[in-house]
Enzyme design. Structure first.
Site, PDB file in Angstrom:
ATOM      1  N   HIS A   1       0.808   4.572   4.490  1.00  0.00           N
ATOM      2  CA  HIS A   1       0.174   5.145   3.304  1.00  0.00           C
ATOM      3  C   HIS A   1       0.633   6.596   3.098  1.00  0.00           C
ATOM      4  CE1 HIS A   1      -3.454   2.183   3.772  1.00  0.00           C
ATOM      5  NE2 HIS A   1      -2.329   1.590   3.431  1.00  0.00           N
TER       6      HIS A   1
ATOM      7  N   SER B   1       0.811  -1.230   0.000  1.00  0.00           N
ATOM      8  CA  SER B   1       0.000   0.000   0.000  1.00  0.00           C
ATOM      9  C   SER B   1       0.838   1.272   0.000  1.00  0.00           C
ATOM     10  CB  SER B   1      -0.938   0.013   1.211  1.00  0.00           C
ATOM     11  OG  SER B   1      -1.780  -1.108   1.198  1.00  0.00           O
TER      12      SER B   1
END
Length: 232
Positions: free
Chosen positions: A180, A128
């Protein structure tokens, strides 16, 4: 779409899938294959997951290995679909080598952010951070090219996509928005620095300085973290 048109994107997807299936196979017979393919055995994942406490003991390679691990079927499916759609846009724009550099540097950036702001004893896995870095790369590029605007339909759609994914990350337990946001920041820095080389279709050597600059910044942050947290 043929794989020849997106060689790096499909190679990265293949690498993640091979690792995922390999972990499931290697855990048989302790964990049946069908179960291992749905949810990866925690013991196998722990061998390569990013755990800051273990990194402080010298296992720095976990920052990279964790990028190719996923906890379960839904996790890897969501990431690989995102990688495909973003890669189909970013790889042709940036070029193969620069796209690969963006992906890997963003993944490392996400790992660095997790070292500083994640759970010290909590493992983290997934691509991610690198995938958010693809968004960041586009944003950084657009800022440098002065095309970052809500009126730009591409930027508008990507900003909405970013907001949705961040909301999901904050809403679902065990999802690290720290990684992230770290990947997003690293990707944005890279996109900002690499934009002139991309826009001018410069030779590869023109891209060396931006790649080296981001990598050295990440290495410096890792070294600083290790100085503070390394085991005595």
């Amino acid at each position: 779409m043929q794989t020849q048109s997106l060689p790096v994107t499909f190679s990265l997807i293949a690498a993640c899938v091979v690792v995922y299936v390999g972990i499931a196979l290697s855990s048989v017979p302790a964990t049946p294959l069908n179960i291992g393919l749905i949810s990866q055995p925690s013991g196998a994942l722990s061998a390569g997951a990013l755990v800051p406490a273990l990194v402080s003991g010298g296992e720095v390679w976990r920052i990279a290995s964790s990028m190719f691990l996923h906890s379960g079927l839904v996790h890897i499916l969501m990431n690989m679909v995102s990688l495909f759609f973003l890669g189909s846009f970013v790889e042709p724009l940036f070029g193969r080598a620069r796209f690969l550099a963006l992906y890997l540097l963003s993944g490392l950036s996400g790992g660095v952010a997790y070292l500083y702001f994640g759970g010290f004893d909590t493992p983290a896995v997934g691509a991610s951070g690198a995938i958010f870095g693809l968004l960041g790369g586009i944003f950084g590029y657009a800022l440098r090219e002065r095309s970052f605007s809500w009126s730009n339909p591409v930027i508008r759609q990507l900003l909405i996509l970013l907001a949705i994914n961040l909301y999901i990350g904050f809403s679902i337990p065990n999802v690290s928005n720290t990684a992230h946001l770290g990947g997003l920041a690293g990707g944005a820095l890279f996109g900002l620095l690499i934009a002139p080389a991309v826009s001018q279709s410069a030779k590869r050597r023109k891209s060396f300085v931006p790649v080296a600059a981001v990598l050295l910044a990440e290495v410096a942050l890792i070294a600083l973290w290790l100085i503070v947290f390394a085991e005595a």
